[in-house]
Scaffold this active site. Structure first.
Site, mmCIF file in Angstrom:
data_model
loop_
_atom_site.group_PDB
_atom_site.id
_atom_site.type_symbol
_atom_site.label_atom_id
_atom_site.label_comp_id
_atom_site.label_asym_id
_atom_site.label_seq_id
_atom_site.Cartn_x
_atom_site.Cartn_y
_atom_site.Cartn_z
ATOM 1 N NE ARG A 1 -3.110 -2.426 3.124
ATOM 2 C CZ ARG A 1 -4.142 -3.121 2.658
ATOM 3 N NH1 ARG A 1 -4.836 -2.676 1.650
ATOM 4 N NH2 ARG A 1 -4.487 -4.262 3.214
ATOM 5 C CG ASP B 1 -13.460 0.424 -4.470
ATOM 6 O OD1 ASP B 1 -13.542 -0.031 -5.635
ATOM 7 O OD2 ASP B 1 -14.403 0.414 -3.673
#
Ligand code: F6P
Length: 324
Positions: free
Chosen positions: A73, A104
């Site tokens: 991430r 998303d």
């Protein structure tokens, strides 16, 4: 027209991501395109951590959990400087297009990069099944089956001890794994963010059923509802204090993200990987592959990010009615 396609996985890993990598790689090579694998998602793109993927590089990965490309991430990718570095590395590698596998957050990254002229295609991959534009995400089936297997094991011990198991399953902001495994295991209820709940009412139901002779119970807790002061352990203690049924909390955690993908996840991943390359071959860009009414479709990234996710309210109601 010859094309160079990059592939990355981003966000939480999910069983079946490797099957999608294999499908997209081979579908692209079969069309004469060059494929670049990018390690550690957008962070790897920023750092130029990439290599050419050949047909044999994706051998024997179909059945393996996790992602051979690794994932991350990346905070840096949300900055303009990060995006510019990523774009420069796309240009240096001659990459016209990028296939991103994730959720998303991954699509928001793709949308940002598409503004710099990189053609992006998103494939839904997350165990949570919480991507708003699609009925199904790669990894969901395997994860819910892993959770179910653990629940079955817990049931053995809770039956033997006449206890209540409070079992926390993954789903950051979603109760899709929770509601399915609650139904599949005959749990008394499932606490999810999608539906208001009343713990006292659940305790009353446990007490009534105990009076009527039921000896063991399961309550599923979807991760999204817990927070400090309301952990699964707190819930178990509350139930025990209110009902007199000895209760134990179990947090299943990251075990749900691992393991060999189910047949369903592999097949869906294969179809989605192939579909993503077809989109690019047909001149489409900035699309998200999705499932609607059990069929593969695709949406513009912007449109996809602004859709509403459904929740199986009916299943939730039914499982509550059946747990008598
Ligand atoms: O998005 C998948 C997921 O497993 C969620 O269910 C969970 O909340 C989150 O990822 C955990 O993320 P991390 O592995 O970064 O702690």
């Amino acid at each position: 027209m010859a094309m160079t396609i990059g592939i990355l996985t981003s966000g939480g890993d999910a069983p079946g991501m490797n099957a999608a990598i294999r499908a997209a790689t081979r579908a692209a090579i079969a069309r004469g395109y060059k494929v670049i694998g990018i390690r550690r998602g957008y962070q790897g793109l920023i750092e130029g951590d990439m290599f050419e993927l050949g047909v044999r590089d994706v051998s024997d990965i179909l059945h393996r959990g996790g992602t051979v490309l690794c994932t991350a991430r990346s905070k840096e990718f949300t900055t303009q400087a990060g995006l510019e570095k990523a774009k420069a590395n796309c240009d240096a590698a001659g990459m016209d297009a990028l296939i991103v596998i994730g959720g998303d957050g991954t699509y928001r990254g793709a949308l940002d990069l598409s503004r710099y002229g990189v053609k992006c295609i998103g494939i839904p991959g997350t165990i949570d099944n919480d991507i708003v534009c699609t009925e199904y995400t790669i990894g969901f089936d395997t994860a819910q089956n892993t959770a179910l297997e653990m629940l079955d094991k817990l049931k053995d011990t809770e039956m033997s001890h006449h206890r209540c198991s409070v079992v926390e399953v993954m789903g950051r902001n979603a109760g899709h794994i929770g509601v399915n495994v609650a139904a599949a295991t005959g749990a008394i209820d499932c606490l999810t963010v999608e539906r208001p709940f009343d713990l006292d009412e659940i305790c009353d139901k446990i007490s009534e059923q105990k009076e009527a002779g039921k000896t063991h119970f399961e309550l599923i807790v979807a991760e999204g509802v817990v927070h400090e002061g309301f952990t699964s352990d707190d819930i178990a203690k509350y139930i025990e204090a209110k009902t007199g049924v000895t209760s134990r909390a179990t947090v299943l955690g990251h075990v749900q993200r691992g393991g060999a993908p189910s047949c369903y996840d592999r097949v869906m991943a294969l179809k989605m990987g192939y579909y993503a390359v077809e989109l690019l071959a047909n001149g489409f860009k900035n699309r998200i592959v999705a499932v609607k009414n059990n069929k593969l479709v695709d949406y513009d990234i912007n449109e996809a990010l602004n859709m509403q996710k459904g929740y199986d309210e009916k299943l939730h109601s039914v499982l509550r009615i059946l747990s008598i």
